[in-house]
Design an enzyme around this catalytic site. Sequence first.
Site, short mmCIF file in Angstrom:
data_model
loop_
_atom_site.label_atom_id
_atom_site.label_comp_id
_atom_site.label_asym_id
_atom_site.label_seq_id
_atom_site.Cartn_x
_atom_site.Cartn_y
_atom_site.Cartn_z
N ASP A 245 0.87 -1.17 0.00
CA ASP A 245 0.00 0.00 0.00
C ASP A 245 0.92 1.23 0.00
O ASP A 245 2.11 1.13 0.34
CB ASP A 245 -0.87 -0.06 1.26
CG ASP A 245 -1.67 1.21 1.46
OD1 ASP A 245 -2.17 1.75 0.46
OD2 ASP A 245 -1.78 1.66 2.62
N ASP A 247 0.03 5.08 1.03
CA ASP A 247 -0.10 6.00 2.17
C ASP A 247 -0.19 5.23 3.48
O ASP A 247 -1.03 4.36 3.64
CB ASP A 247 -1.33 6.88 1.97
CG ASP A 247 -1.26 7.63 0.65
OD1 ASP A 247 -0.45 8.55 0.53
OD2 ASP A 247 -2.01 7.25 -0.29
MG LIG Z 1 -2.80 3.17 3.59
#
Ligand SMILES: [Mg+2]
Length: 403
Positions: A245, A247
């Site tokens: 992922d 962020d």
């Molecule tokens: Mg995230």
Amino acid sequence: MPATIRQCAILAGGLGTRLGDLTATTPKPLLPCGDRPFLAWLMREFQRFGVEEFVLLTGHLSDAVEQAVEALARSLPRPARITLSVEPVRAGTGGAVFHARDRLDERFLLCNGDSLFDGNLSRLLAAAAATPALGWMMLRRVPDASRYGVVTLEGNRITAFQERPAPGAAGLINAGVYLLDRTVLDRLAPVCSLERDLLPRLAAEGALRGVQADGYFRDIGIPEDLARARSELPAVLRRRALFLDRDGVINVDHGYVGSRDRFEFLPGALEAIRAATEAGWHVFVVTNQSGVARGLYTEAAVQVLLAWVADEARAIGGTLDDVRYCPYHTDAALPEYRRESDWRKPGPGMLLDLIRAWEVDPLRSAMIGDQPTDLQAAAAAGVPGHLFGGGNLLDFVRPILAR
Ligand SMILES: [Mg+2]
């Protein structure tokens, strides 16, 4: 200077005489290896490190290469521009580069089309970004270098090429992968050899540097080695994948980060990417970007930012092999992005698309996210998920890579 090099020239004009009838009508790089030509495996590897354009340096059986271009492009996991530079005469490896001179970028990669080295190319990209030189080459340490010429390395400077050492002597040998500045083209003649003419001359000028790497190597010049490549290569190059992922894993989640000035790397993030690349894993980013649907930034901005992250990874010796982002949201301000999408996590679409494109075994891979939705997406794609709760990403990733 960016670490990423977008262009790779591939020497594909050899006669392949040692392979006899096998290369009567098929150029050596196009010989089948598993379900595709050897060359397709080679190009696929370079795409992992950001190459977008291939210049195939052809001569012998050039028509056969031209006819294969479309199928080659279709077989690759990422879009690529593929062009041919046909040598007008038997020009040798240096001459083949000379005749492509109008097509070559300021800096370009160059490799042999009949060998594949699974060494971390980002070691070369990182070193060349830090210390510009006219020529950089990948070196491979072998326990018995008596079949090969060896190089003398002082620091990272190649000072000499030597004849074959005595049997049993270890040494550093040419791995057949180069990064060249186009000013070296001034040193080439219409007919010349890279290995015998250009490289020794650059070494004598103090303008040639080398990077050592380990990894699987196979040259398909003789039938026995071609047979080994056919049985080994598909398994070696079907890698495990680390899905990240963005962020909250790679960068601090400041909310809708769409530009570099708001992008703050988390501790150990780039180092974790490098560790995965060194371990031979693909590294992919899969990120929901509803900021696009909300009109906060554009898809182009997302792409530019992810390309910059990939370049930062290469500058320290890792790579982002590929990325997927989902710009859609059901509450989008922009109508063209207002829709449900199985690419938006917790949907598995982004992971499934990467698994298909790169032929990844999901069960042997791993997804790291900071939200339950990341793990739901991973589970739906059949990928083991790991919830990252903060701290140093390298420390978190190390045991996963060691599994
Ligand atoms: Mg995230």
